[in-house]
Design a protein around this motif. Structure first.
Motif, PDB file in Angstrom:
ATOM      1  N   GLU A 198       4.078  11.072  10.354  1.00 42.37           N
ATOM      2  CA  GLU A 198       5.112  12.485  10.807  1.00 42.37           C
ATOM      3  C   GLU A 198       3.928  13.405  11.259  1.00 42.37           C
ATOM      4  OE1 GLU A 198       7.830  12.625  11.077  1.00 42.37           O
ATOM      5  OE2 GLU A 198       8.381  10.825  10.464  1.00 42.37           O
ATOM      6  N   TYR A 199       4.074  14.342  12.108  1.00 44.85           N
ATOM      7  CA  TYR A 199       3.513  15.242  12.763  1.00 44.85           C
ATOM      8  C   TYR A 199       2.920  16.300  11.624  1.00 44.85           C
ATOM      9  CZ  TYR A 199       4.858  13.444  17.379  1.00 44.85           C
ATOM     10  OH  TYR A 199       5.351  12.782  18.500  1.00 44.85           O
ATOM     11  N   ASP A 200       3.730  16.434  10.613  1.00 48.68           N
ATOM     12  CA  ASP A 200       3.215  17.458   9.740  1.00 48.68           C
ATOM     13  C   ASP A 200       2.576  16.719   8.318  1.00 48.68           C
ATOM     14  OD1 ASP A 200       5.531  16.247   8.329  1.00 48.68           O
ATOM     15  OD2 ASP A 200       6.682  17.917   8.053  1.00 48.68           O
ATOM     16  N   ASP A 201       2.114  15.432   8.548  1.00 49.23           N
ATOM     17  CA  ASP A 201       1.367  14.779   7.683  1.00 49.23           C
ATOM     18  C   ASP A 201      -0.032  15.390   7.548  1.00 49.23           C
ATOM     19  OD1 ASP A 201      -0.155  12.910   6.500  1.00 49.23           O
ATOM     20  OD2 ASP A 201       1.220  11.431   6.731  1.00 49.23           O
ATOM     21  N   LYS A 202      -0.417  15.928   6.425  1.00 50.67           N
ATOM     22  CA  LYS A 202      -1.518  16.552   6.503  1.00 50.67           C
ATOM     23  C   LYS A 202      -2.960  15.617   6.655  1.00 50.67           C
ATOM     24  CE  LYS A 202      -1.704  20.693   3.672  1.00 50.67           C
ATOM     25  NZ  LYS A 202      -1.869  21.253   2.253  1.00 50.67           N
ATOM     26  N   GLU A 203      -2.639  14.523   6.087  1.00 49.43           N
ATOM     27  CA  GLU A 203      -3.940  13.491   6.364  1.00 49.43           C
ATOM     28  C   GLU A 203      -4.051  13.089   7.834  1.00 49.43           C
ATOM     29  OE1 GLU A 203      -6.006  11.815   3.677  1.00 49.43           O
ATOM     30  OE2 GLU A 203      -5.640  13.744   3.043  1.00 49.43           O
ATOM     31  N   ALA A 246     -17.540  12.512  10.887  1.00 49.94           N
ATOM     32  CA  ALA A 246     -17.162  11.006  11.205  1.00 49.94           C
ATOM     33  C   ALA A 246     -17.065  10.308   9.596  1.00 49.94           C
ATOM     34  CB  ALA A 246     -18.469  10.460  11.716  1.00 49.94           C
ATOM     35  N   PHE A 247     -18.102  11.076   8.830  1.00 48.42           N
ATOM     36  CA  PHE A 247     -17.981  10.538   7.319  1.00 48.42           C
ATOM     37  C   PHE A 247     -16.345  10.685   6.719  1.00 48.42           C
ATOM     38  CE2 PHE A 247     -18.618  11.617   2.744  1.00 48.42           C
ATOM     39  CZ  PHE A 247     -19.405  10.226   2.271  1.00 48.42           C
ATOM     40  N   ALA A 248     -15.962  11.972   6.924  1.00 47.20           N
ATOM     41  CA  ALA A 248     -14.629  12.281   6.378  1.00 47.20           C
ATOM     42  C   ALA A 248     -13.568  11.176   7.215  1.00 47.20           C
ATOM     43  CB  ALA A 248     -14.291  13.494   6.723  1.00 47.20           C
ATOM     44  N   ASN A 249     -13.699  11.048   8.307  1.00 49.36           N
ATOM     45  CA  ASN A 249     -12.696  10.000   8.913  1.00 49.36           C
ATOM     46  C   ASN A 249     -12.521   8.501   8.301  1.00 49.36           C
ATOM     47  OD1 ASN A 249     -11.227  11.961  10.470  1.00 49.36           O
ATOM     48  ND2 ASN A 249     -11.577  11.115  12.414  1.00 49.36           N
ATOM     49  N   ARG A 250     -14.119   8.308   8.223  1.00 47.62           N
ATOM     50  CA  ARG A 250     -14.250   6.980   7.493  1.00 47.62           C
ATOM     51  C   ARG A 250     -13.641   6.643   6.298  1.00 47.62           C
ATOM     52  NH1 ARG A 250     -19.326   3.881  10.423  1.00 47.62           N
ATOM     53  NH2 ARG A 250     -18.521   4.609  12.370  1.00 47.62           N
ATOM     54  N   LYS A 251     -14.002   7.982   5.476  1.00 44.76           N
ATOM     55  CA  LYS A 251     -13.248   7.980   4.275  1.00 44.76           C
ATOM     56  C   LYS A 251     -11.820   7.352   4.125  1.00 44.76           C
ATOM     57  CE  LYS A 251     -13.713  10.352   0.122  1.00 44.76           C
ATOM     58  NZ  LYS A 251     -13.533  11.769  -0.482  1.00 44.76           N
ATOM     59  N   GLN A 252     -11.131   8.508   5.103  1.00 43.24           N
ATOM     60  CA  GLN A 252      -9.644   8.177   5.362  1.00 43.24           C
ATOM     61  C   GLN A 252      -9.156   6.952   5.587  1.00 43.24           C
ATOM     62  OE1 GLN A 252      -9.035  11.798   7.702  1.00 43.24           O
ATOM     63  NE2 GLN A 252      -7.284  12.268   6.412  1.00 43.24           N
ATOM     64  N   THR A 254     -10.976   4.112   5.359  1.00 41.27           N
ATOM     65  CA  THR A 254     -11.134   2.905   4.051  1.00 41.27           C
ATOM     66  C   THR A 254      -9.873   3.097   3.173  1.00 41.27           C
ATOM     67  OG1 THR A 254     -13.585   3.575   4.198  1.00 41.27           O
ATOM     68  CG2 THR A 254     -13.145   2.382   2.586  1.00 41.27           C
ATOM     69  N   GLU A 255      -9.469   4.335   3.045  1.00 41.14           N
ATOM     70  CA  GLU A 255      -8.286   4.324   2.115  1.00 41.14           C
ATOM     71  C   GLU A 255      -6.960   3.556   2.694  1.00 41.14           C
ATOM     72  OE1 GLU A 255      -7.598   5.770  -0.968  1.00 41.14           O
ATOM     73  OE2 GLU A 255      -9.785   5.713  -0.989  1.00 41.14           O
ATOM     74  N   LEU A 256      -6.748   3.968   4.006  1.00 37.17           N
ATOM     75  CA  LEU A 256      -5.613   3.372   4.715  1.00 37.17           C
ATOM     76  C   LEU A 256      -5.842   1.813   4.723  1.00 37.17           C
ATOM     77  CD1 LEU A 256      -5.339   5.702   7.747  1.00 37.17           C
ATOM     78  CD2 LEU A 256      -3.452   5.089   6.156  1.00 37.17           C
ATOM     79  N   LEU A 260      -3.732  -1.222   3.066  1.00 37.96           N
ATOM     80  CA  LEU A 260      -3.107  -2.510   3.663  1.00 37.96           C
ATOM     81  C   LEU A 260      -3.794  -3.851   3.207  1.00 37.96           C
ATOM     82  CD1 LEU A 260      -3.797  -1.232   7.398  1.00 37.96           C
ATOM     83  CD2 LEU A 260      -1.678  -1.739   6.582  1.00 37.96           C
ATOM     84  N   GLN A 261      -4.677  -3.806   2.772  1.00 43.71           N
ATOM     85  CA  GLN A 261      -5.258  -4.983   2.209  1.00 43.71           C
ATOM     86  C   GLN A 261      -4.564  -5.481   1.005  1.00 43.71           C
ATOM     87  OE1 GLN A 261      -9.626  -5.482   2.220  1.00 43.71           O
ATOM     88  NE2 GLN A 261      -9.074  -7.721   1.832  1.00 43.71           N
ATOM     89  N   GLU A 262      -4.236  -4.477   0.298  1.00 42.98           N
ATOM     90  CA  GLU A 262      -3.381  -4.748  -0.971  1.00 42.98           C
ATOM     91  C   GLU A 262      -1.988  -5.306  -0.831  1.00 42.98           C
ATOM     92  OE1 GLU A 262      -3.393  -0.922  -2.793  1.00 42.98           O
ATOM     93  OE2 GLU A 262      -5.473  -1.075  -3.461  1.00 42.98           O
ATOM     94  N   THR A 263      -1.577  -5.075   0.465  1.00 43.46           N
ATOM     95  CA  THR A 263      -0.139  -5.732   0.794  1.00 43.46           C
ATOM     96  C   THR A 263      -0.129  -6.593   1.715  1.00 43.46           C
ATOM     97  OG1 THR A 263       0.120  -3.672   2.174  1.00 43.46           O
ATOM     98  CG2 THR A 263       1.208  -3.612   0.091  1.00 43.46           C
ATOM     99  N   LEU A 264      -1.390  -7.282   2.130  1.00 47.82           N
ATOM    100  CA  LEU A 264      -1.761  -8.201   3.580  1.00 47.82           C
ATOM    101  C   LEU A 264      -0.823  -9.433   3.120  1.00 47.82           C
ATOM    102  CD1 LEU A 264      -3.122  -8.740   6.046  1.00 47.82           C
ATOM    103  CD2 LEU A 264      -4.834  -9.603   4.489  1.00 47.82           C
ATOM    104  N   ASN A 265      -0.102  -9.748   4.208  1.00 45.97           N
ATOM    105  CA  ASN A 265       0.427 -11.066   4.224  1.00 45.97           C
ATOM    106  C   ASN A 265      -0.102 -11.677   5.639  1.00 45.97           C
ATOM    107  OD1 ASN A 265       1.749 -13.487   4.848  1.00 45.97           O
ATOM    108  ND2 ASN A 265       3.838 -12.593   4.874  1.00 45.97           N
ATOM    109  N   PRO A 266      -1.125 -12.557   5.714  1.00 45.80           N
ATOM    110  CA  PRO A 266      -1.746 -13.064   6.813  1.00 45.80           C
ATOM    111  C   PRO A 266      -0.973 -13.490   7.744  1.00 45.80           C
ATOM    112  CG  PRO A 266      -3.059 -13.793   4.825  1.00 45.80           C
ATOM    113  CD  PRO A 266      -1.744 -13.221   4.272  1.00 45.80           C
ATOM    114  N   HIS A 267       0.234 -13.995   7.395  1.00 44.10           N
ATOM    115  CA  HIS A 267       1.114 -14.908   8.366  1.00 44.10           C
ATOM    116  C   HIS A 267       2.051 -13.934   9.009  1.00 44.10           C
ATOM    117  CE1 HIS A 267      -0.395 -18.283   6.679  1.00 44.10           C
ATOM    118  NE2 HIS A 267      -0.057 -18.145   5.441  1.00 44.10           N
TER     119      HIS A 267
END
Ligand code: HEM
Length: 501
Positions: A198-203, A246-252, A254-256, A260-267
């Protein structure tokens, strides 16, 4: 008598010596005009330490370099401080360098790129890493149908969200930067992460804003100075700001990615990050060593796709709206053609072939603004190009803007003239020198996506709104001067979007 003989002998020796010298010079001149020319490209005389920096306008260096090419030829040497580079200018030379010569495909590793750890990924990488990451990104763009019909619906939905934001302004003047960047960025986010925000999502907002700021900072005059004198200017605020962002964006990111990794379905991959993680798992399971699928490449490639895919396209679209407000007679013609051909229904990609004037206007917007005016490359081996010797490792500046604004190729080079892309019957006409996405092995991988986005966003917005300068500002007063960054952007400005429907 003996003294007289001595004098004669001396005179004869001097004459013989002079004669031999003259013959050698003539022989050299004859041989060098027939044999391979191995001299370095000519160029303006450099000053000690500063080189030719004082001759370059820091706000529009690509323009002064083009002017220099008129004097020194399409291949010439320039000294950026103590760094010597070869500049290539004009459509024919650029095409030859990019398409026929893989020697100039390597990227020059600038100090700021090293600081930002961007030597991985695609845009600033070289060798096997670049090949693998480029290939992987291209395959995924294709597999997810990006830039193809399957993707059309996503762009149409996003353009509706953007229209709603513009409508909410109720015709009052506003800066288009944020909403346009959020809309365009969401298209890339759908591909990279598998979802929009959403456009108002702060992150999300902070991620897009910081990436936009970095694209401007990376091409700013002070960072260019740091690239030329890294040990002298590492304390510059712009460089520190870039690294912090760049550091702040990488942190974000990595979180994202963790989510995704936690809910990954490789298929059932949702986007590029899933595909990357699935490939990494697959290679690890097969015990493969020296894989390119590691954290640094994932982060750099995501940053590359995010920045390359957002700022270039959103700057072009914003420039397009600004040009419509600046040239209302062109806007009238686009809207007239749209009304005749499309009416009030949703515009679709297949309408493009029936909208030659509108298509020509979008091409002319890209030609006029040259979003990526300069490509920084490096010679990957010793090479003779157009008769000049270029040593391996020499930085090469490919002046892409000089193809889009080559005075020998375009009838009205510096005028906004959609007629450049129309034939006598008003049909759309392709032009060879139109190279906003570059050419050859390093050409833009997002071209078809960007072309689809530009067409659908531009036409949908013009169907719904008439763009005008803010009250009290005349069309002529709208400033079209670009601000220099990695991609050129319009100078800060406001527009009114007056509802038409
Ligand atoms: C109007 C929009 C765009 C313009 C004018 C544009 C222009 C360019 C240009 C000129 C290059 C070559 C840079 C160089 O060689 O130094 C390039 C490379 C690239 N572009 Fe775009 N681009 C646009 C949109 C996009 C989009 C939407 C994506 C996202 C998929 C994208 C991803 C890339 C990538 C990853 C590269 C690096 C390719 C490589 O080094 O092999 N671009 N772009």
């Amino acid at each position: 008598m003996a003294a007289m003989e001595d004098l004669l002998l001396q005179f004869t020796n001097t004459e013989t010596l002079l004669g031999t010298f003259v013959i050698l010079v003539i022989l050299y001149l004859i041989l060098s005009s027939f044999g391979p020319r191995t001299k370095e490209p000519p160029g303006p005389r450099p000053l000690p330490l500063l080189g030719n920096l004082l001759q370059l306008d820091p706000k529009t260096p690509y323009r002064t370099l083009y002017e220099l090419s008129k004097k020194h030829g399409p291949v010439f040497t320039v000294h950026f401080g103590i760094k010597k580079a070869v500049v290539m200018a004009g459509y024919k030379t650029i095409k030859q360098a990019l398409v026929n010569h893989d020697t100039f495909a390597d990227k020059e590793t600038l100090p700021i790129i090293r600081d930002l750890k961007l030597t991985h990924g695609i845009i600033f990488a070289n060798g096997d890493t670049w090949k693998e990451m480029r290939h992987f990104a291209l395959t995924n763009l294709k597999n997810f149908g990006v830039g193809k019909r399957a993707n059309e619906e996503k762009i149409i939905e996003e353009s509706q969200c953007l229209i709603n934001v513009f409508k909410a302004k109720e015709g009052k003047a506003f800066d288009t930067t944020e909403p346009v960047s959020y809309a365009i960025s969401n298209i890339i986010c759908s591909f990279v992460y598998g979802n929009r925000f959403e456009y108002d999502d702060k992150e999300f907002r902070s991620m897009v804003d910081r990436a936009g700021e970095n694209t401007q900072l990376i091409g700013s005059p002070s960072v260019q100075l740091y690239n030329n004198f890294p040990s002298l200017f590492s304390w510059f605020g712009a460089r520190k700001q870039l690294i912090n962002n760049a550091f702040a964006n990488r942190k974000q990111m990595t979180e994202l990615t963790k989510g995704l990794q936690e809910t990954l379905n490789p298929h059932m991959c949702r986007g590029f990050v899933d595909s990357f993680l699935a490939r990494k798992m697959q290679l690890e399971a097969s015990g493969s060593k020296n894989s390119h699928y590691h954290e640094d490449n994932l982060q750099a490639t995501v940053v590359n796709l995010f920045t390359a895919g957002t700022d270039t396209t959103s700057s072009t679209l914003r420039y397009g709206l600004l040009l419509m407000a600046r040239y209302p007679e062109v806007q009238d013609q686009v809207q007239g053609e749209m009304s005749r051909v499309v009416g009030n229904r949703q515009v679709r990609v297949e309408d493009r072939k029936n909208l030659p004037y509108t298509d020509a206007v979008i091409h002319e917007i890209q030609r006029m603004i040259c979003t990526v005016p300069i490509l920084t490359r490096s010679a990957s081996r010793d090479v003779t190009f157009q008769g000049y010797f270029i040593k391996k490792g020499t930085p090469v500046v490919v002046l892409l803007s000089s193809a889009l604004q080559d005075e020998d190729e375009w009838e009205k080079t510096y005028t906004f003239n959609p007629g450049h892309f129309l034939d006598e019957e008003g049909k759309f006409r392709k032009r060879d020198a139109f190279l906003p996405f570059s050419a050859g092995s390093r050409a833009c991988i997002g071209e078809s996506l960007a072309r689809m986005e530009l067409f659908l966003f531009f036409t949908s917005l013009l169907q719904h709104f008439r763009f005008t300068p803010p009250p009290g500002v005349t069309e002529d007063e709208l400033d079209l001067t670009p601000t220099m960054g990695l991609a050129l952007a319009p100078s800060p400005h406001e527009l009114c979007a007056i509802s038409r429907v």
